[in-house]
Scaffold this active site. Structure first.
Site, PDB file in Angstrom:
ATOM      1  N   GLY A  18      40.546  45.079  45.670  1.00 29.50           N
ATOM      2  CA  GLY A  18      40.719  43.506  46.510  1.00 29.50           C
ATOM      3  C   GLY A  18      39.569  43.158  46.792  1.00 29.50           C
ATOM      4  O   GLY A  18      38.428  43.637  46.030  1.00 29.50           O
ATOM      5  N   ARG A  19      39.300  42.115  47.653  1.00 31.12           N
ATOM      6  CA  ARG A  19      37.990  41.706  47.976  1.00 31.12           C
ATOM      7  C   ARG A  19      37.083  42.540  48.962  1.00 31.12           C
ATOM      8  O   ARG A  19      36.020  42.282  49.137  1.00 31.12           O
ATOM      9  CB  ARG A  19      38.167  40.234  48.404  1.00 31.12           C
TER      10      ARG A  19
ATOM     11  N   GLU B  59      33.851  44.146  48.791  1.00 31.80           N
ATOM     12  CA  GLU B  59      32.634  43.229  48.615  1.00 31.80           C
ATOM     13  C   GLU B  59      31.737  43.294  49.881  1.00 31.80           C
ATOM     14  O   GLU B  59      30.681  43.569  49.769  1.00 31.80           O
ATOM     15  CB  GLU B  59      32.844  41.976  48.190  1.00 31.80           C
TER      16      GLU B  59
ATOM     17  N   CYS C  11      40.318  49.367  41.054  1.00 33.02           N
ATOM     18  CA  CYS C  11      39.884  47.971  40.943  1.00 33.02           C
ATOM     19  C   CYS C  11      38.402  47.517  41.333  1.00 33.02           C
ATOM     20  O   CYS C  11      37.524  48.004  40.765  1.00 33.02           O
ATOM     21  CB  CYS C  11      40.843  47.092  41.863  1.00 33.02           C
ATOM     22  N   HIS C  12      38.375  46.752  42.654  1.00 35.07           N
ATOM     23  CA  HIS C  12      36.897  46.725  43.076  1.00 35.07           C
ATOM     24  C   HIS C  12      36.464  47.862  44.058  1.00 35.07           C
ATOM     25  O   HIS C  12      35.513  47.815  44.461  1.00 35.07           O
ATOM     26  CB  HIS C  12      36.746  45.333  43.837  1.00 35.07           C
TER      27      HIS C  12
ATOM     28  N   TYR D 271      38.132  47.514  37.867  1.00 40.00           N
ATOM     29  CA  TYR D 271      38.597  45.952  37.334  1.00 40.00           C
ATOM     30  C   TYR D 271      37.615  45.502  35.933  1.00 40.00           C
ATOM     31  O   TYR D 271      36.494  45.820  36.361  1.00 40.00           O
ATOM     32  CB  TYR D 271      38.520  44.909  38.461  1.00 40.00           C
TER      33      TYR D 271
END
Length: 188
Positions: A86-87, A90, A116-117, A136
């Site tokens: 997900g975000r 970050e 993913c991330h 990802y």
């Protein structure tokens, strides 16, 4: 007493990438704790793939309570670590408490599952250098910059690190992670 697994995440994590491993690992007999920057109700998101879009779309997802804050985590209590995407990664990669936790798992060679991330976190502590990983697909340059060999496939196992691209790959990701856990850190 069941073995404990730590799942690290935050706001804007992908709902399925948190809840699928959380429930699957509990089903397997592990006690799973969710840790975040603070102990609060987290707000997840849903990333979907829709025709006509060049990338995934994002919608509000589930809410879920964090069991503890990163500052309260003792990595020695846990047999493995799960890093959803997900975000959230970050901004989480900048959290000094989380970086200490991640480093402890890698220094102890404990099983780590990332998706993913999520590999943005392990890249931030320089734990991907010389490893084979997936993530990802848009993160291929980031993985190469971190010194990893990127493979665009459902799941990649490199020692105690199991990585995957995104939630459509959950079956392969958890199948490989559970093989590793059963060998290195059984639930009971």
């Amino acid at each position: 007493m069941p073995a404990k697994i730590l799942l690290v995440t935050g706001d804007a994590a992908e709902s399925l990438e948190v809840l699928y491993p959380y429930q699957r690992l509990r089903e397997e007999g592990y006690e799973v704790h969710v840790a975040a920057p603070s102990r609060k109700t987290l707000r997840f998101v849903v990333h979907d793939f829709e025709p006509g879009y060049d990338t995934y779309t994002e919608k509000p997802g589930y809410t879920w309570p964090a069991d503890l804050a990163f500052a309260d985590v003792d990595p020695g209590e846990y047999v493995a670590l799960v890093i959803p995407g997900g975000r959230a990664p970050e901004y989480l990669r900048n959290d000094p408490e989380l970086r200490k936790i991640l480093k402890a798992f890698f220094d102890s060679d404990k099983p780590v599952a990332q998706i993913c991330h999520g590999p943005l976190l392990t890249a931030a502590i320089d734990s991907l250098r010389g490893r084979r990983v997936t993530a990802y697909p848009a993160l291929e340059p980031d993985m190469q910059a971190a010194g990893a060999s990127f493979q665009d496939t459902e799941a990649v196992v490199d020692g105690t690190l199991v990585s995957s691209r995104a939630w459509p790959d959950h079956p392969a990701w958890m199948r490989e992670f559970l093989k590793l856990l059963r060998a290195k850190a059984p639930a009971t």
